[in-house]
Design an enzyme around this catalytic site. Structure first.
Site, PDB file in Angstrom:
ATOM      1  N   ASP A 255      44.331  44.443  36.593  1.00  0.00           N
ATOM      2  CA  ASP A 255      45.804  44.940  36.417  1.00  0.00           C
ATOM      3  C   ASP A 255      46.644  44.332  37.542  1.00  0.00           C
ATOM      4  O   ASP A 255      47.850  44.107  37.567  1.00  0.00           O
ATOM      5  CB  ASP A 255      45.838  46.532  36.353  1.00  0.00           C
ATOM      6  N   ALA A 292      43.203  49.574  42.405  1.00  0.00           N
ATOM      7  CA  ALA A 292      44.465  48.716  42.258  1.00  0.00           C
ATOM      8  C   ALA A 292      45.552  48.919  43.531  1.00  0.00           C
ATOM      9  O   ALA A 292      46.300  49.659  43.520  1.00  0.00           O
ATOM     10  CB  ALA A 292      45.202  48.978  40.872  1.00  0.00           C
TER      11      ALA A 292
END
Length: 309
Positions: A255, A292
């Protein structure tokens, strides 16, 4: 005005990451150093876009106490969001690092049952928001049809927006050919999409080029794990090796890659330059614990390390 990137996450999650001395069957596994992050493909992308200074909005479905926690975590990180309430409960995922083996165990629920009115409201919200690019990312919860991303892509095309898709299986298959600016499968997801094994680098290159030149997607970025990644565009293939960085957590690395790549595309960079930024951001993400969490300064330093593309 800076380009605005709206993300769509139909199956978000609260990501819990922890470590344990050893994971053993039937025995209690006691964890420590727990991290709670808002997660799910598009949520992660918006979080990283926010970190990199991009203009983003995350459109999410959220329900139950887990949904409220998801919203709380997003708000704490300053990530702009538009939540659509659902009757079901937002899922919670768990990643445990086994310190004895260095293995990572991921437990990912399928998600709530979503009513048609709920997922259609999410599409309506995306349509109503100002956006230059739309990124739909992640799995689908129960009750959402496989062609929902194709519907979202057609909607974006009617509005003159660029549409990016990061998913797998039937939802990806259904969306191919619907004016996709970029898809980002892993090697395994790409082989599943094509219905065949790609045993050599040449076979992989040729298959990716075939997808691009057929019009199924304008750009194809295939992640190859420790081998790095490849980018297919009409002019040819670019392969970049994985950067040699200390690994502390792989959840959300893809991501992070997608966020940086789309941000640079939106800013007018070439696909190859954007791809290099994606590689740098994905590597920066694995250097940090949790889901992330790339640091902007790490991304910039790693991009310099890659050099000319």
């Amino acid at each position: 005005m800076a380009p605005r990137i709206v993300t769509l996450t139909l199956n978000p999650t609260v990501d819990i990451a922890a470590e344990a001395d050893q994971v053993r069957a039937t025995r209690k596994t006691r964890t420590r150093n727990e991290h709670f992050d808002p997660g799910g493909g598009g949520v992660n992308v918006s979080r990283v876009l926010h970190t990199l200074g991009g203009d983003t909005l995350a459109v999410i479905l959220a329900g139950g106490l887990a949904g409220a926690l998801l919203e709380e975590l997003m708000d704490a990180q300053g990530v702009p969001r538009h939540s659509i309430p659902i009757a079901g409960r937002t899922r919670m995922s768990l990643t445990v690092d086994d310190l004895s083996t260095k293995n990572e165990f991921r437990f990912v629920p399928e998600g709530p049952l979503v009513a048609e009115a709920e997922w259609r409201e999410a599409l309506r919200v995306v349509e109503a928001e100002r956006a230059d690019w739309v990124i739909a990312s992640g799995s689908l919860p129960r009750g959402v049809p496989d062609d929902v991303y194709a519907l979202a892509a057609d909607q974006a095309a009617r509005q003159g927006r660029r549409f990016v898709l990061d998913t797998s299986g039937p939802p990806l298959q259904a969306a191919l050919g619907h004016r996709l600016a970029l898809i980002k499968p892993s090697r395994g997801e790409f082989e599943t999409m094509l219905g065949r094994r790609l045993g050599t680098p040449r076979a992989l290159n040729e298959a990716a080029l075939e997808v691009v030149r057929s019009g199924a997607a304008e750009l194809v970025a295939v992640s190859l794990g420790q081998e790095g990644a490849l980018l297919a565009e009409p002019e040819g293939i670019l392969r970049l090796r994985a950067l040699d960085v200390p690994v502390h957590g792989a959840v959300g690395a893809g991501d992070s890659f997608l966020a940086a790549m789309v941000l640079k595309l939106a800013e007018g960079e070439s696909p190859r330059e954007a791809f290099a930024w994606g590689m740098a951001c994905g590597a920066a993400a694995v250097m940090r614990e949790g889901t992330a969490h790339p640091r902007r300064e790490d991304v910039e330093a790693l991009r310099r390390q890659i050099g000319e593309v």
